[in-house]
Design an enzyme around this catalytic site. Structure first.
Site, PDB file in Angstrom:
ATOM      1  N   THR A  29      48.722 -36.793 -17.674  1.00  0.00           N
ATOM      2  CA  THR A  29      48.639 -38.234 -17.664  1.00  0.00           C
ATOM      3  C   THR A  29      48.901 -38.828 -16.112  1.00  0.00           C
ATOM      4  O   THR A  29      49.294 -38.127 -15.320  1.00  0.00           O
ATOM      5  CB  THR A  29      49.789 -38.832 -18.647  1.00  0.00           C
ATOM      6  OG1 THR A  29      50.826 -38.068 -18.576  1.00  0.00           O
ATOM      7  CG2 THR A  29      49.208 -38.465 -20.233  1.00  0.00           C
ATOM      8  N   ASP A  30      48.847 -40.039 -16.337  1.00  0.00           N
ATOM      9  CA  ASP A  30      49.148 -40.887 -15.009  1.00  0.00           C
ATOM     10  C   ASP A  30      50.525 -40.905 -14.762  1.00  0.00           C
ATOM     11  O   ASP A  30      51.526 -40.160 -15.521  1.00  0.00           O
ATOM     12  CB  ASP A  30      48.826 -42.193 -15.198  1.00  0.00           C
ATOM     13  CG  ASP A  30      47.179 -42.678 -15.375  1.00  0.00           C
ATOM     14  OD1 ASP A  30      46.609 -41.650 -15.042  1.00  0.00           O
ATOM     15  OD2 ASP A  30      46.660 -43.517 -16.012  1.00  0.00           O
ATOM     16  N   ASP A  32      44.999 -31.689 -25.115  1.00  0.00           N
ATOM     17  CA  ASP A  32      43.983 -31.599 -26.099  1.00  0.00           C
ATOM     18  C   ASP A  32      43.029 -30.109 -26.078  1.00  0.00           C
ATOM     19  O   ASP A  32      42.286 -30.085 -26.967  1.00  0.00           O
ATOM     20  CB  ASP A  32      43.102 -32.669 -25.637  1.00  0.00           C
ATOM     21  CG  ASP A  32      42.539 -32.387 -23.871  1.00  0.00           C
ATOM     22  OD1 ASP A  32      41.728 -31.715 -23.665  1.00  0.00           O
ATOM     23  OD2 ASP A  32      43.599 -32.941 -23.101  1.00  0.00           O
ATOM     24  N   ASP A  63      46.802 -30.892 -15.562  1.00  0.00           N
ATOM     25  CA  ASP A  63      45.930 -31.735 -16.418  1.00  0.00           C
ATOM     26  C   ASP A  63      46.918 -32.687 -16.996  1.00  0.00           C
ATOM     27  O   ASP A  63      47.130 -32.534 -18.181  1.00  0.00           O
ATOM     28  CB  ASP A  63      45.342 -30.764 -17.338  1.00  0.00           C
ATOM     29  CG  ASP A  63      44.371 -31.661 -18.441  1.00  0.00           C
ATOM     30  OD1 ASP A  63      44.193 -32.850 -18.118  1.00  0.00           O
ATOM     31  OD2 ASP A  63      43.487 -30.976 -19.063  1.00  0.00           O
ATOM     32  N   GLU A  71      52.592 -27.865 -22.305  1.00  0.00           N
ATOM     33  CA  GLU A  71      52.584 -29.084 -22.803  1.00  0.00           C
ATOM     34  C   GLU A  71      53.824 -29.722 -23.195  1.00  0.00           C
ATOM     35  O   GLU A  71      54.553 -29.314 -24.029  1.00  0.00           O
ATOM     36  CB  GLU A  71      51.714 -29.165 -23.903  1.00  0.00           C
ATOM     37  CG  GLU A  71      51.391 -30.421 -24.579  1.00  0.00           C
ATOM     38  CD  GLU A  71      50.994 -31.707 -23.903  1.00  0.00           C
ATOM     39  OE1 GLU A  71      49.942 -31.807 -23.360  1.00  0.00           O
ATOM     40  OE2 GLU A  71      51.872 -32.502 -23.988  1.00  0.00           O
TER      41      GLU A  71
HETATM   42  N1  SAM Z   1      42.386 -35.450 -19.214  1.00  0.00           N
HETATM   43  C1  SAM Z   1      43.343 -36.663 -19.306  1.00  0.00           C
HETATM   44  C2  SAM Z   1      43.607 -37.412 -18.360  1.00  0.00           C
HETATM   45  O1  SAM Z   1      43.371 -37.415 -17.188  1.00  0.00           O
HETATM   46  O2  SAM Z   1      43.838 -38.721 -18.787  1.00  0.00           O
HETATM   47  C3  SAM Z   1      44.858 -35.744 -19.605  1.00  0.00           C
HETATM   48  C4  SAM Z   1      44.846 -35.123 -20.712  1.00  0.00           C
HETATM   49  S1  SAM Z   1      46.019 -34.304 -21.496  1.00  0.00           S
HETATM   50  C5  SAM Z   1      46.250 -34.992 -22.913  1.00  0.00           C
HETATM   51  C6  SAM Z   1      47.589 -34.873 -20.621  1.00  0.00           C
HETATM   52  C7  SAM Z   1      48.797 -33.950 -21.315  1.00  0.00           C
HETATM   53  O3  SAM Z   1      49.859 -34.010 -20.318  1.00  0.00           O
HETATM   54  C8  SAM Z   1      49.453 -35.206 -22.205  1.00  0.00           C
HETATM   55  O4  SAM Z   1      49.042 -34.437 -23.639  1.00  0.00           O
HETATM   56  C9  SAM Z   1      50.880 -35.198 -22.045  1.00  0.00           C
HETATM   57  O5  SAM Z   1      51.603 -34.975 -23.247  1.00  0.00           O
HETATM   58  C10 SAM Z   1      51.145 -34.125 -20.890  1.00  0.00           C
HETATM   59  N2  SAM Z   1      52.367 -34.243 -20.086  1.00  0.00           N
HETATM   60  C11 SAM Z   1      52.706 -35.249 -19.419  1.00  0.00           C
HETATM   61  N3  SAM Z   1      53.793 -35.280 -18.711  1.00  0.00           N
HETATM   62  C12 SAM Z   1      53.908 -33.902 -18.778  1.00  0.00           C
HETATM   63  C13 SAM Z   1      54.880 -32.978 -18.382  1.00  0.00           C
HETATM   64  N4  SAM Z   1      55.903 -33.543 -17.398  1.00  0.00           N
HETATM   65  N5  SAM Z   1      54.996 -31.725 -18.776  1.00  0.00           N
HETATM   66  C14 SAM Z   1      53.869 -31.109 -19.484  1.00  0.00           C
HETATM   67  N6  SAM Z   1      52.976 -31.870 -20.095  1.00  0.00           N
HETATM   68  C15 SAM Z   1      52.899 -33.165 -19.777  1.00  0.00           C
END
Ligand code: SAM
Length: 287
Positions: A161-162, A88, A159, A108
């Protein structure tokens, strides 16, 4: 009367959080996850991944202040930053406010999150294409740190996702070890550390802490109030090879930068590391 559209997120098996929707702006399935953007009156525009709230216009400043400014106030000399996830753009936006930062690599996995955020959420994403120090890499963060040479970064911000779906690998011991290797001797790692309150999040919180603690000599946890994440009580991890977040807090240097932050301030910095008893107890136990 027409019933309003409602976005509902399951926080625990019998507990949900809902927002009335003005408009469901966008829905798509990327190769990695399901992405939705909505408009609402109270939280403004927001987006979800796989049905979980990521960012909304009303409270994103809390998360992005706390992930960025805490490490910058411990080592105000940070110059080379790696952001993993953060599609984001909110974390990159905050780090880019420091004029002495030399480079920000943002890794990302899902380019669609970045492109849709640029289109629908300029509040967080507009800096991504307007600052030449930000370099976007559309790759898996797990592989990226595997291939990063030793001592490359002063700061890594996870930063993510879960730990389900693409984010799973970002909570493993192998990943933390590669972060350790990629950081220089005074490097700091901040990671999205889940929440102590509901059982599902608490299990992930405890696991993450155990794994980071076995990798870094300094591993602390700090809290912030995030109204739209389950329970509203959320955590970041602070791990370092050298810095203690309170003993090395450089309040005066950070204040001399003159940055206005709507959530973060120097007193809050120290207070955020003071955790409730039940959280301390959970962190000292194995998952
Ligand atoms: N602030 C948010 C929260 O805690 O819920 C997180 C926001 S950000 C949108 C999280 C991002 O991590 C997502 O866009 C997702 O595509 C990315 N992501 C997940 N797994 C990943 C990985 N293995 N490598 C890089 N990015 C990843």
């Amino acid at each position: 009367m027409k019933k309003p559209l409602v976005y509902t997120e399951r926080w625990a098996k019998d507990t949900s959080f809902s927002i009335d929707i003005k408009t469901h702006i966008h829905h798509e399935k990327s190769p990695f996850q399901t992405i939705d953007f909505y408009d609402s009156e109270t939280f403004g525009r927001f987006f979800t991944l796989d049905g979980l709230m990521m960012v909304n216009e009303k409270d994103e400043f809390i998360y992005h202040d706390m992930i960025s400014h805490v490490p910058m106030a411990v080592n105000p000399d940070i110059k080379r930053v790696l952001i993993i996830g953060g599609g984001d753009g909110g974390t990159a936006r905050e780090i880019a406010r420091y004029s002495h930062i030399e480079s920000i690599d943002m890794v990302e996995i899902d380019e669609r999150v970045v492109r849709l955020s640029e289109q629908f959420l300029p509040q967080t994403a507009s800096t991504l294409s307007n600052d030449s120090r930000i370099h976007l890499h559309f790759k898996d963060g797990v592989e990226f740190v595997q291939n990063t040479p030793e001592n490359t970064y002063d700061l890594i911000l996870v930063d993510s996702t879960d730990p389900i779906g693409p984010g799973e690998g970002l909570f493993t011991e192998a990943f933390y070890k590669n972060c350790y290797k990629s950081l220089n001797a005074k490097g700091i790692l901040i990671n999205q550390h889940e929440s102590p309150y509901f059982e599902r999040d608490k299990i992930q919180m405890v696991r993450a802490h155990q794994r980071i603690k076995s990798t870094f000599p300094i591993a602390k946890v700090y809290q912030f109030n995030m109204p739209t994440y389950p329970s509203g009580h959320w955590l970041f991890g602070f791990a370092s090879k050298h810095y203690d977040p309170i003993n090395h807090h450089q309040k005066d240097v950070w204040e001399s930068f003159g940055l206005y932050t709507k959530y973060y301030n120097s007193n809050l910095h120290e207070a955020a590391f003071q955790l409730p008893t039940y959280v301390l107890e959970a962190l000292n136990h194995d998952a």
